[in-house]
Motif scaffolding. Structure first.
Motif, short mmCIF file in Angstrom:
data_model
loop_
_atom_site.label_atom_id
_atom_site.label_comp_id
_atom_site.label_asym_id
_atom_site.label_seq_id
_atom_site.Cartn_x
_atom_site.Cartn_y
_atom_site.Cartn_z
N MET A 1 68.03 23.70 60.36
CA MET A 1 66.85 24.47 60.82
C MET A 1 67.30 25.86 61.23
N SER A 2 66.56 26.90 60.79
CA SER A 2 66.88 28.27 61.14
C SER A 2 66.70 28.49 62.63
N SER A 3 67.57 29.34 63.20
CA SER A 3 67.49 29.60 64.64
C SER A 3 66.19 30.31 65.00
N THR A 4 65.56 30.98 63.98
CA THR A 4 64.32 31.70 64.23
C THR A 4 63.08 30.85 63.96
N GLN A 5 63.28 29.66 63.39
CA GLN A 5 62.14 28.80 63.08
C GLN A 5 61.55 28.23 64.36
N LYS A 6 60.24 28.32 64.46
CA LYS A 6 59.56 27.86 65.67
C LYS A 6 59.57 26.34 65.77
N VAL A 7 59.92 25.85 66.95
CA VAL A 7 59.91 24.41 67.20
C VAL A 7 58.54 24.02 67.75
N HIS A 8 57.90 23.07 67.10
CA HIS A 8 56.59 22.59 67.55
C HIS A 8 56.77 21.29 68.33
N PRO A 9 56.55 21.33 69.64
CA PRO A 9 56.67 20.09 70.41
C PRO A 9 55.49 19.16 70.14
N ILE A 10 55.67 17.91 70.49
CA ILE A 10 54.57 16.95 70.47
C ILE A 10 54.20 16.66 71.91
N GLN A 11 52.92 16.76 72.19
CA GLN A 11 52.45 16.44 73.53
C GLN A 11 52.09 14.96 73.60
N LEU A 12 52.67 14.29 74.58
CA LEU A 12 52.34 12.89 74.84
C LEU A 12 51.34 12.84 75.99
N VAL A 13 50.19 12.24 75.75
CA VAL A 13 49.20 12.02 76.81
C VAL A 13 49.24 10.53 77.12
N ILE A 14 49.86 10.20 78.26
CA ILE A 14 50.10 8.81 78.63
C ILE A 14 49.08 8.40 79.69
N ASN A 15 48.20 7.49 79.31
CA ASN A 15 47.12 7.09 80.20
C ASN A 15 47.43 5.78 80.92
N ASP A 16 47.14 5.79 82.23
CA ASP A 16 47.28 4.57 83.03
C ASP A 16 45.97 3.80 82.96
N ALA A 17 45.85 2.96 81.95
CA ALA A 17 44.61 2.21 81.72
C ALA A 17 44.63 0.89 82.49
N SER A 18 43.65 0.05 82.22
CA SER A 18 43.55 -1.26 82.88
C SER A 18 44.71 -2.18 82.52
N THR A 19 45.44 -1.83 81.46
CA THR A 19 46.61 -2.63 81.08
C THR A 19 47.80 -2.41 82.01
N PHE A 20 47.70 -1.41 82.90
CA PHE A 20 48.80 -1.13 83.84
C PHE A 20 48.23 -1.09 85.26
N LEU A 21 48.24 0.05 85.92
CA LEU A 21 47.72 0.14 87.29
C LEU A 21 46.20 0.29 87.32
N GLY A 22 45.64 0.83 86.26
CA GLY A 22 44.19 0.96 86.17
C GLY A 22 43.60 2.14 86.91
N THR A 23 44.41 3.18 87.18
CA THR A 23 43.87 4.34 87.89
C THR A 23 43.06 5.25 86.98
N GLY A 24 43.28 5.15 85.67
CA GLY A 24 42.61 6.03 84.72
C GLY A 24 43.24 7.40 84.63
N ILE A 25 44.31 7.64 85.38
CA ILE A 25 44.99 8.93 85.39
C ILE A 25 45.86 9.08 84.14
N PHE A 29 53.30 14.98 78.88
CA PHE A 29 54.69 15.37 78.70
C PHE A 29 54.86 15.97 77.31
N GLU A 30 55.77 16.92 77.18
CA GLU A 30 56.08 17.48 75.87
C GLU A 30 57.47 17.05 75.44
N ILE A 31 57.60 16.67 74.19
CA ILE A 31 58.92 16.33 73.64
C ILE A 31 59.23 17.30 72.51
N GLU A 32 60.42 17.88 72.57
CA GLU A 32 60.86 18.83 71.55
C GLU A 32 62.04 18.31 70.74
N GLU A 33 62.76 17.33 71.30
CA GLU A 33 63.94 16.81 70.61
C GLU A 33 63.54 16.15 69.29
#
Length: 304
Positions: A1-25, A29-33
């Motif tokens: 990969m060129s040093s000038t090539q832009k790195v596009h991160p992936i945004q992770l939206v991790i939801n605390d649904a009823s399957t876990f604590l259930g807060t709905g929050i 997080f962004e991952i670039e690696e």
């Protein structure tokens, strides 16, 4: 990969649904690696994945959806990662709306598109290099029970720390945004008045984190405390919401009168959170028959 090539991160939206604590929050997080992003490529909407390759050991997630850089959503049931045109009548990918249209004879008529199928561009269910956001829900976390974890242990867990902070901030809107102080015919949110007396954003952030930790450790009482407080209702305030407003207004008055030392922010934040948690416990035990009398609009006399 060129040093000038832009790195596009992936945004992770991790939801605390009823399957876990259930807060709905949701925690973001962004991952670039490249190795972490590559782990997601080829995974499908609806698939369960291990959190360790993404930097969240002990967690197990389910992919609920995602989208590319242009916002086109990944749709379960459509094979592959490419773009497709499909007829949609509901989310994801399309949200029916109502339109107000002027009539030739005068006046307006409402056009409701609910149930009407519209051709929309979407992506297949498979994640790829084009993916820029992935929506996950937590379905499992191994290790120590959250109710048994210390504050430091919760803060060291990236996901729990973010859930605690966001949850605390949401609930504390009762103490920062619900109360308005009227001066010179204008209402100012209490959060701005708190800042004027030295209770700044750093102190509030400590309060959010510490309060959030207590809330996620409530166990079976978590939902009955959190759910009614997630939205502010000035017309029909919840007793605990009014109590939190009362605590923060008293703190403001004490700071204004020089009765509180803001030079020890950690100690001050701990004291405020302890007062709020004490009220929550009293309410849970049926000891708070009525909340303190606390108007949410307060007229403050201006000093000459």
């Amino acid at each position: 990969m060129s040093s000038t090539q832009k790195v596009h991160p992936i945004q992770l939206v991790i939801n605390d649904a009823s399957t876990f604590l259930g807060t709905g929050i949701s925690a973001k997080f962004e991952i670039e690696e490249e190795d972490k992003k590559a782990y997601l490529y080829g995974k499908k909407v609806g698939e369960e994945i291990d959190g360790a390759p993404l930097g969240f050991p002990g967690y197990k997630f389910k992919i609920r959806g995602g989208s590319d850089i242009a916002g086109f959503p990944h749709i379960k049931g459509i094979p592959g990662p490419g773009l497709k045109q499909v007829l949609k009548s509901r989310p994801p990918g399309y949200r029916p709306r109502k339109y107000k249209v002027e009539k030739k004879t005068g006046g307006y008529k409402i056009i409701n598109l609910k149930g009407v199928k519209i051709k929309k561009t979407v992506r297949g269910e498979e994640l790829s290099e084009r993916t820029r956001q992935v929506n996950l829900i937590i379905i499992e976390r191994t290790g120590k029970k959250i109710e048994e974890m210390t504050e430091e242990e919760i803060f060291s867990d990236k996901i729990l720390a973010e859930i605690a902070y966001r949850l605390g901030k949401t609930i504390m809107k009762w103490g920062t945004q619900a109360v308005g102080i009227k001066t010179n015919e204008e209402y100012t949110p209490l959060v701005e008045k708190l800042s004027e007396v030295g209770i700044n954003e750093d102190i509030l952030n400590m309060i959010y984190r510490k309060l959030g930790v207590h809330l996620i450790k409530l166990g079976e009482n978590r939902k009955i405390v959190i759910e009614p407080l997630k939205k502010i209702s000035r017309k029909h305030p919840h007793p605990l919401g009014r109590y939190i407003a009362w605590v923060m207004y008293n703190i403001y008055q004490q700071a204004k009168n020089g009765q509180i030392n803001t030079d020890k922010p950690e100690e001050l934040a701990e004291n405020i959170v302890n007062q709020i948690i004490e009220g929550i416990q009293k309410w849970l035990n049926g000891e708070m028959q009525k909340p303190p009398k606390m108007p949410l609009k307060i007229k403050e006399e201006t000093q000459e």
